[in-house]
Design a protein around this motif. Structure first.
Motif, PDB file in Angstrom:
ATOM      1  N   SER A  98      -1.756  -2.648  11.553  1.00  0.00           N
ATOM      2  CA  SER A  98      -0.687  -3.068  10.503  1.00  0.00           C
ATOM      3  C   SER A  98      -1.634  -4.010   9.711  1.00  0.00           C
ATOM      4  CB  SER A  98       0.473  -3.950  10.969  1.00  0.00           C
ATOM      5  OG  SER A  98       0.062  -5.040  11.508  1.00  0.00           O
ATOM      6  N   ARG A  99      -3.013  -4.282  10.171  1.00  0.00           N
ATOM      7  CA  ARG A  99      -3.853  -5.169   9.681  1.00  0.00           C
ATOM      8  C   ARG A  99      -4.701  -4.447   8.583  1.00  0.00           C
ATOM      9  NH1 ARG A  99      -1.958 -10.206  10.670  1.00  0.00           N
ATOM     10  NH2 ARG A  99      -0.826 -10.017  12.801  1.00  0.00           N
ATOM     11  N   SER A 100      -4.525  -3.125   8.373  1.00  0.00           N
ATOM     12  CA  SER A 100      -5.093  -2.374   7.273  1.00  0.00           C
ATOM     13  C   SER A 100      -4.747  -2.953   5.749  1.00  0.00           C
ATOM     14  CB  SER A 100      -4.928  -1.005   7.437  1.00  0.00           C
ATOM     15  OG  SER A 100      -4.931  -0.484   8.636  1.00  0.00           O
ATOM     16  N   ASN A 101      -5.631  -2.838   5.132  1.00  0.00           N
ATOM     17  CA  ASN A 101      -5.252  -3.108   3.472  1.00  0.00           C
ATOM     18  C   ASN A 101      -6.012  -2.183   2.544  1.00  0.00           C
ATOM     19  OD1 ASN A 101      -8.101  -4.424   3.274  1.00  0.00           O
ATOM     20  ND2 ASN A 101      -7.246  -6.213   4.305  1.00  0.00           N
ATOM     21  N   GLN A 102      -6.133  -2.829   1.318  1.00  0.00           N
ATOM     22  CA  GLN A 102      -7.004  -2.040   0.440  1.00  0.00           C
ATOM     23  C   GLN A 102      -8.154  -1.264   0.684  1.00  0.00           C
ATOM     24  OE1 GLN A 102      -7.801  -4.083  -3.495  1.00  0.00           O
ATOM     25  NE2 GLN A 102      -6.948  -2.511  -4.590  1.00  0.00           N
ATOM     26  N   PHE A 103      -9.093  -2.246   1.260  1.00  0.00           N
ATOM     27  CA  PHE A 103     -10.396  -1.870   1.754  1.00  0.00           C
ATOM     28  C   PHE A 103     -10.766  -1.598   3.213  1.00  0.00           C
ATOM     29  CE2 PHE A 103     -11.579  -3.223  -2.834  1.00  0.00           C
ATOM     30  CZ  PHE A 103     -12.019  -2.074  -3.262  1.00  0.00           C
ATOM     31  N   LEU A 104      -9.408  -1.688   3.918  1.00  0.00           N
ATOM     32  CA  LEU A 104      -9.790  -1.797   5.162  1.00  0.00           C
ATOM     33  C   LEU A 104      -8.817  -0.825   5.969  1.00  0.00           C
ATOM     34  CD1 LEU A 104     -11.074  -2.992   7.857  1.00  0.00           C
ATOM     35  CD2 LEU A 104      -9.286  -4.939   7.693  1.00  0.00           C
ATOM     36  N   GLU A 105      -9.078  -0.094   6.823  1.00  0.00           N
ATOM     37  CA  GLU A 105      -8.387   0.974   7.583  1.00  0.00           C
ATOM     38  C   GLU A 105      -8.552   0.800   9.170  1.00  0.00           C
ATOM     39  OE1 GLU A 105      -7.342   5.711   8.165  1.00  0.00           O
ATOM     40  OE2 GLU A 105      -7.810   4.875   6.150  1.00  0.00           O
ATOM     41  N   VAL A 106      -7.656   0.220   9.841  1.00  0.00           N
ATOM     42  CA  VAL A 106      -7.698  -0.031  11.005  1.00  0.00           C
ATOM     43  C   VAL A 106      -6.826   0.734  11.976  1.00  0.00           C
ATOM     44  CG1 VAL A 106      -7.479  -1.773  12.978  1.00  0.00           C
ATOM     45  CG2 VAL A 106      -7.923  -2.696  10.685  1.00  0.00           C
ATOM     46  N   THR A 107      -7.582   1.626  12.970  1.00  0.00           N
ATOM     47  CA  THR A 107      -6.798   2.647  13.706  1.00  0.00           C
ATOM     48  C   THR A 107      -6.890   2.000  15.263  1.00  0.00           C
ATOM     49  OG1 THR A 107      -8.842   3.561  13.967  1.00  0.00           O
ATOM     50  CG2 THR A 107      -7.521   4.666  12.578  1.00  0.00           C
ATOM     51  N   TYR A 108      -6.227   2.557  16.134  1.00  0.00           N
ATOM     52  CA  TYR A 108      -6.081   2.036  17.528  1.00  0.00           C
ATOM     53  C   TYR A 108      -6.344   3.262  18.364  1.00  0.00           C
ATOM     54  CZ  TYR A 108      -4.654   0.000  22.128  1.00  0.00           C
ATOM     55  OH  TYR A 108      -4.780  -0.470  23.413  1.00  0.00           O
ATOM     56  N   SER A 109      -7.111   3.240  19.192  1.00  0.00           N
ATOM     57  CA  SER A 109      -7.420   4.086  20.335  1.00  0.00           C
ATOM     58  C   SER A 109      -7.423   5.657  19.710  1.00  0.00           C
ATOM     59  CB  SER A 109      -6.361   4.050  21.391  1.00  0.00           C
ATOM     60  OG  SER A 109      -6.741   3.022  22.235  1.00  0.00           O
TER      61      SER A 109
END
Length: 367
Positions: free
Chosen positions: A206-217
């Motif tokens: 959920s910390r993903s934003n306009q210039f950040l894509e965060v994935t888990y495992s």
């Protein structure tokens, strides 16, 4: 009456009644303009008020034009933006005055219109060219931070002119400037906690934003950063200690006896000493975690640093055991136990709370 309030009201009234003439004579042309314009709008202006409106506006325009001419010589976009803003304020003042008087500032308005158009074009060209340079350089060097700067330049350029080309360039920068981070968390020596760790840490997406894509495992393509959260220690320790162990005695009335004498019959107390003991034991559960944050940087777009930290979470309860005669025991202990060992939280609940705290610490550090 409140004299401080009266003084304040008097000052306000005096300031409100300050004439345009007085403000003008003091060189406060802004105030003279505002107060004379107010009178003109209310149709209560004298000939002198109208003259002051004209003269104060004339001087404001002259001062502003001088500053605008100075600022537009700069190559600093901040100075040029300041000049453009001042152009707008000056245009507004002239337009407001023209609505209520026959004052002539047509030449000034034409000059201001020219400067507005010129400054607007210069600022557009600056941000467009800067964005284009940063986009190309960032793409060539795989520098996503520079590409993000390019996007913000294009956004600023749209304030001065909107074009399909700008829209297209923004879309390109928005696509190429995304930084990809994958997070993985696990407990090396406590595999039974992995489910709870996963449940908590998967929220990092959920910390993903306009210039950040965060994935888990997961295993996304072209990931820039890989963050491994490793719980070196994750356990609950039970500890107890005796915090109070004392014997008490108290002289009290244990009975009454009937006594008869010449004054009559009465009941008199019989005193005796009673004895009791208190044992206070403190039970404490301590959840302990030692965490290492390992960072794998796959390119220069990953600028995160490794760290490690330890956290503990405690829960405790006091068990009071009384023996002997309770009447010998101080009141502070007579309430008995505040709980028992079974009243302490379950190990799983304590670990769950500790993992939540570690997650929040992790998010504060990296996101």
């Amino acid at each position: 009456m409140n004299y401080q309030l009266l003084t304040f009201i008097t000052i306000v009234l005096l300031l409100g009644c300050a004439s345009p003439k007085k403000s003008f004579e003091k060189g406060n042309y802004e105030q003279a303009y505002k107060s004379s314009l107010k009178k003109v709008k209310s149709k209560k202006a004298t000939r002198q008020d109208k003259e002051i409106l004209y003269e104060s506006l004339r001087r404001i325009v002259a001062e502003n034009m001088e500053e605008i001419n100075f600022l537009e010589q700069s190559k600093n976009p901040k100075e040029l933006e300041k000049a453009l803003k001042l152009v707008g304020k000056t245009q507004k003042k002239i337009s407001e005055a023209k609505r209520y008087t026959s004052l002539k500032f047509d030449e000034n308005l034409l000059e201001l219109d020219d400067k507005e158009a010129e400054l607007t074009q210069v600022l557009f060209d600056h941000y467009f060219d800067s964005g284009l340079f940063r986009l190309k350089t960032g793409e060539r060097n795989n520098d996503k931070f520079l590409i993000q700067d390019a996007y913000h330049d294009f956004r600023k350029a749209t304030k001065y002119q909107e074009t399909e080309k700008l829209d297209s360039l923004q879309a390109v920068a928005l696509e190429l400037g995304v930084i990809y981070i994958n997070v993985d968390a696990s407990a090396t020596f406590n595999l039974g906690s992995d489910w709870e760790i996963d449940r908590t840490f998967e929220d990092v997406e959920s910390r993903s934003n306009q210039f950040l894509e965060v994935t888990y495992s997961s295993f996304p393509k072209d990931v820039d950063c890989e963050i491994a959260v490793r719980f070196r220690d994750l356990d609950v320790v039970l500890d107890d200690e005796i915090t109070e162990q004392n014997d008490y005695e108290q002289r009290i009335i244990v009975d009454y006896e009937t006594v008869s004498d010449t004054t009559g019959t009465r009941e008199e107390p019989i005193y005796g000493t009673v004895y009791g003991s208190v044992l206070v034991r403190l039970y404490r559960k301590i959840a302990v975690a030692d965490v290492d944050i390992d960072i794998r940087s796959n390119n220069n777009n990953c600028q995160l640093r490794e760290t490690s930290f330890s956290r503990t979470l405690e829960a405790e309860i006091e068990d009071v055991t009384i023996s002997g005669d309770e009447r010998a025991i101080p009141n502070e202990f007579r309430r008995g136990s505040s709980g028992s060992l079974n009243d302490l939280p379950d190990d799983d609940d304590l670990l769950e709370e500790l993992i939540e705290e570690i997650y929040e610490e992790f998010v504060r550090e990296y996101f």
